[in-house]
Motif scaffolding. Sequence first.
Motif, PDB file in Angstrom:
ATOM      1  N   THR A   1      61.646  56.399  46.667  1.00  0.00           N
ATOM      2  CA  THR A   1      61.877  57.242  45.478  1.00  0.00           C
ATOM      3  C   THR A   1      61.071  56.752  44.281  1.00  0.00           C
ATOM      4  OG1 THR A   1      63.754  55.897  44.789  1.00  0.00           O
ATOM      5  CG2 THR A   1      64.266  57.802  46.173  1.00  0.00           C
ATOM      6  N   ALA A   2      60.767  55.448  44.237  1.00  0.00           N
ATOM      7  CA  ALA A   2      60.065  54.897  43.066  1.00  0.00           C
ATOM      8  C   ALA A   2      58.557  54.927  43.227  1.00  0.00           C
ATOM      9  CB  ALA A   2      60.529  53.461  42.827  1.00  0.00           C
ATOM     10  N   GLY A   3      58.091  55.239  44.448  1.00  0.00           N
ATOM     11  CA  GLY A   3      56.647  55.324  44.670  1.00  0.00           C
ATOM     12  C   GLY A   3      55.965  53.982  44.918  1.00  0.00           C
ATOM     13  N   PHE A   4      56.732  52.935  45.180  1.00  0.00           N
ATOM     14  CA  PHE A   4      56.102  51.641  45.488  1.00  0.00           C
ATOM     15  C   PHE A   4      55.907  51.463  46.999  1.00  0.00           C
ATOM     16  CE2 PHE A   4      58.647  50.447  41.566  1.00  0.00           C
ATOM     17  CZ  PHE A   4      57.559  50.485  40.714  1.00  0.00           C
ATOM     18  N   GLY A   5      56.319  52.465  47.761  1.00  0.00           N
ATOM     19  CA  GLY A   5      56.191  52.393  49.218  1.00  0.00           C
ATOM     20  C   GLY A   5      57.555  52.404  49.873  1.00  0.00           C
TER      21      GLY A   5
END
Length: 613
Positions: free
Chosen positions: A221-225
């Motif tokens: 959800t945070a886009g860090f993987g």
Amino acid sequence: MNRIRTAIASILMLGAFILVPKASSSYGVEVNHLGFNNTLVRITGEGRYVLLPIQESNDDARIAILADGKTDRTINVKLAKSKVDYFVPLDLAPYKGHNVLLNIVTTQDRSNIREAEDDACWKNIILDDTFDTSNREKFRPVFHHTPLYGWMNDPNGMFYKDGVWHLYYQWNPYGSKWQNMAWGHSSSKDLLTWEHHPVAIEANGLGTVFSGSSVVDVKNTAGFGENAVVALYTSADVSQIQSLAHSTDDGQRFEIYPANPVITLDSEARDPNMFWDADNNCWVLSLAHAIDHEMLFFTSPDLKDWTLQSSFGKGSGAQGGVWECPDLFKLKVDGTDEEKWVLVCNINPGGPFGGSATQYFIGDFDGKTFRADTDVSGNIPTKWMDYGKDHYATVSWSDSPDNRRTLIGWMSNWQYAAEVPTIQYRSANTLPREAGLFKAADGQIYMSSAPSPELIALRDRQVVKINNKSVGKKAREFSLPVTNDGVCEILLDIDCKKSVSVDIKISNKENECVTLIYNIPDHTLSFDRRESGIVDFSLDFPAVTVAPTFENDNKIALRIFIDKSSMEVFGNDGKFVMTNLVFPTEPYSTLSISAHGGSAKIRSLKVFSIKEL
Ligand code: FRU
């Protein structure tokens, strides 16, 4: 006038004298005194650590660490003046390939530069490839988590992933008192033995690193993987703001989010604790609004944008001190299908026996708002998670396996944590515990904390085995295992229908003892550590703590863990717990049990020695 001129001339001469820098060198470092209170230490050799000489009683020196001429961070360290008590390592690994200079400002009283040169720290500072972390402390527990060295408070940021329990903690790697807060890191596959890792998150320009939590971001959800570990913690400086960091190597190193802070408020707020709310498809965060005595609840789709939804706490429960370290989770009530929410609220001071303690509220949470259950008179009752003096900042692991809610707390009390008789390390964590809920005779729901199942594996030899023996005024005595420093587990099951009280005394040859008294009419168990050993380092340490036993059949089943400097008493499967530090000058060697006002039956007594870990 002349006198003034002469004085000015001599000041100028003195100034000229002071301004001539004086360099000397120990192995791998060059020391250059710039003035009474300012010294440069340049790293000239090869070596992983600068070993900083410490004198406990000294004032702090401020060390700015410069890499290639730019200040990377600043730490406070009690550099030695007249004698070296011990060393702490400053790890140079992050600066490999860079030119490192320490710009040090000391606060010691001196009248000239020659006195500054004489300080023990400059003669002993050295570069080395290793740092000796072997244990030097007789009170260091063997089956509780402790930092290898340095000060520790709150456990925080814990998550479970791929069979590994990750535990972070508030750590000062540069001394035995609270400051320079960073996240230390240990991990375990069995909750009994801990591997120690390099510091995970360190201070930056936004402040030192206070408590927080971590989650595994399964859905990215945070886009860090996918499966990145995302941590939220408090950056503490003049203000307290909430910062994000993430790790893609399972929590070893964290990258700080460049757009920090993600939450700011205009009064003290700290210790963000998050979880994924599957019912509402968003993240939920609890935050301690410390001096306002309330917990705030936020939601977010992506761990970065947080919306304040509600608050809980004003006027509820214990209000004696600041509110800190929240946790919020759902559990089933034992033997039913009913689900309730638990809001954990650590409070300091204001605990039932002085100083820090953990209270909790039972209630409902609809994704935005927490509502606490009330008692028959319509009040929100105050409930305590542990009835000892040394249980604080307790929070749970995220993503524990098998739907477990596993908790761990800091086994000390802010009243005297910095005075306890250890130096190499300061403070241990409690044993891990499993949270549950049960309905008591008063119709209320309470939280239980039972020892985690992994602890069974600690047992070595059974050194005492007794069944169905009656006991009266004359105490029955049993030997505790003195090998392995008296470290043991005691299981005691007593039926007290015919007595008024039962005394359980745990003592050594020096007549130091802990006395537990089960008071049958009152349904309480007390823990008296006033004569338990070394108690005089703080007036707040000698104490008697008292727990309700939550039973109505005059039977009590205790599980007691003794680990050198701690005693944890779990009663009736964790329905009540007492965690207290003790510092016996030699290991406790005898257990004696006596009954008063009639006889009692020892239904079973087992004592286990503990395996070498
Ligand atoms: C609780 C606490 C937290 C804070 C941390 C600082 O013991 O005061 O509120 O984040 O310690 O070390």
